[in-house]
Design an enzyme around this catalytic site. Structure first.
Site, mmCIF file in Angstrom:
data_model
loop_
_atom_site.group_PDB
_atom_site.id
_atom_site.type_symbol
_atom_site.label_atom_id
_atom_site.label_comp_id
_atom_site.label_asym_id
_atom_site.label_seq_id
_atom_site.Cartn_x
_atom_site.Cartn_y
_atom_site.Cartn_z
ATOM 1 N N GLY A 149 5.099 -1.070 2.772
ATOM 2 C CA GLY A 149 4.266 0.092 2.531
ATOM 3 C C GLY A 149 5.044 1.385 2.416
ATOM 4 O O GLY A 149 6.104 1.552 3.008
ATOM 5 N N HIS A 209 0.809 -1.210 0.000
ATOM 6 C CA HIS A 209 0.000 0.000 0.000
ATOM 7 C C HIS A 209 0.849 1.271 0.000
ATOM 8 O O HIS A 209 1.912 1.339 0.596
ATOM 9 C CB HIS A 209 -0.944 0.007 1.207
ATOM 10 C CG HIS A 209 -0.229 -0.122 2.526
ATOM 11 N ND1 HIS A 209 0.309 0.960 3.199
ATOM 12 C CD2 HIS A 209 0.039 -1.207 3.289
ATOM 13 C CE1 HIS A 209 0.868 0.548 4.314
ATOM 14 N NE2 HIS A 209 0.717 -0.762 4.399
ATOM 15 N N ASP A 210 0.382 2.262 -0.720
ATOM 16 C CA ASP A 210 0.949 3.616 -0.729
ATOM 17 C C ASP A 210 2.343 3.687 -1.338
ATOM 18 O O ASP A 210 3.052 4.670 -1.142
ATOM 19 C CB ASP A 210 0.966 4.206 0.695
ATOM 20 C CG ASP A 210 -0.398 4.145 1.359
ATOM 21 O OD1 ASP A 210 -1.326 4.788 0.846
ATOM 22 O OD2 ASP A 210 -0.537 3.437 2.376
#
Length: 258
Positions: free
Chosen positions: A138, A120-121
């Site tokens: 992440g 994520h991200d």
């Protein structure tokens, strides 16, 4: 649009008519896919995910799934993928998290090899190569033209600088300088003969003795590799196994582990 009869496309998905959707693919709602994309087979894509033109997805990759983050509570975070990317088998790319800005972004002209994970991200720049089983935590940033080698875990919030090269098997816990070559130390060495394996394959004691002698000359003597080879080639009755060993070393382009 060419869609295999076993594929499932949610009516709320927006898939360009020029796309090719192979067997057993599943495309969820809030997926927007640009022209000329090809899902080979068994590809799963969830949204909100926006995918540009001419991307190729290979079997069993999972794209736009919920982030692997304990704080994620089902918010509508996003994934954006650019154009002309090749995303190989079993790749996983997660959507963003609210605390990370809500967006995972993958650029264009990228090769993402099998088993790579983009968490994520993350932000992946254009022309990047992520080799097999590169694992990005992440919030990782990989800048343009960087290459991350196979089996490399990258700690969350790390930056990989532009035009850098990370060697395979390197654990990255801090930022990688642009233009650099970064690699874990490799102290691999040969520890002698695989005698038990040769016995199990039916090698006679005499064959094993000759190979063992050759290994002692290569590894345990004070001779360098060239000198050891000359000594072995001067010995009569060395046998075909030792001859194969000598030719293997002489034909090596990268050198051998000793």
């Amino acid at each position: 649009m060419t869609v295999h009869p076993t594929a499932i496309i949610d009516p709320k998905a927006q898939v360009h008519p020029s796309c090719k959707i192979g067997p057993y693919c599943v495309i969820g709602p809030e997926v927007n896919m640009g022209e000329g994309c090809h899902l080979v087979s068994h590809v799963a894509i969830e949204g909100p995910t926006k995918i540009g033109a001419h991307n190729r997805f290979f079997p069993f990759c999972s794209i736009g799934m919920a982030p692997q983050d304990l704080t994620y509570a089902g918010e509508p975070t996003r994934l954006e993928i650019g154009e002309d990317n090749e995303i190989r088998e079993f790749v996983t790319i997660s959507r963003g998290t609210v605390k990370g800005g809500g967006l995972t972004r993958v650029g264009s002209h990228i090769l993402i090899m099998a088993y790579t994970h983009i968490a994520h991200d993350c932000v992946i720049g254009d022309h990047v190569i992520l080799a097999n089983a590169a694992t990005l935590g992440g919030h990782v940033t990989v800048e343009e033209w960087a290459q991350v080698g196979a089996l490399c875990p990258v700690h969350h919030f790390v930056r990989i600088g532009a035009h850098s090269f990370v060697g395979g098997g390197t654990t990255i816990t801090r930022d990688v300088l642009p233009f650099s070559k970064t690699s874990a130390s490799r102290d691999a060495r040969a520890y002698g003969l695989n005698a038990i394996g040769l016995e199990r394959r039916g090698f006679s004691k005499e064959r094993i003795r000759k190979i063992h002698h050759a290994y002692k000359t290569l590894l345990a003597s004070k001779l360098n590799t060239s000198q050891a080879l000359e000594k072995l080639k001067a010995e009569p009755h060395r046998g075909e196994d030792v001859e194969m060993l000598i030719k293997f070393i002489e034909n090596s382009e990268r050198g051998v582990i000793k």
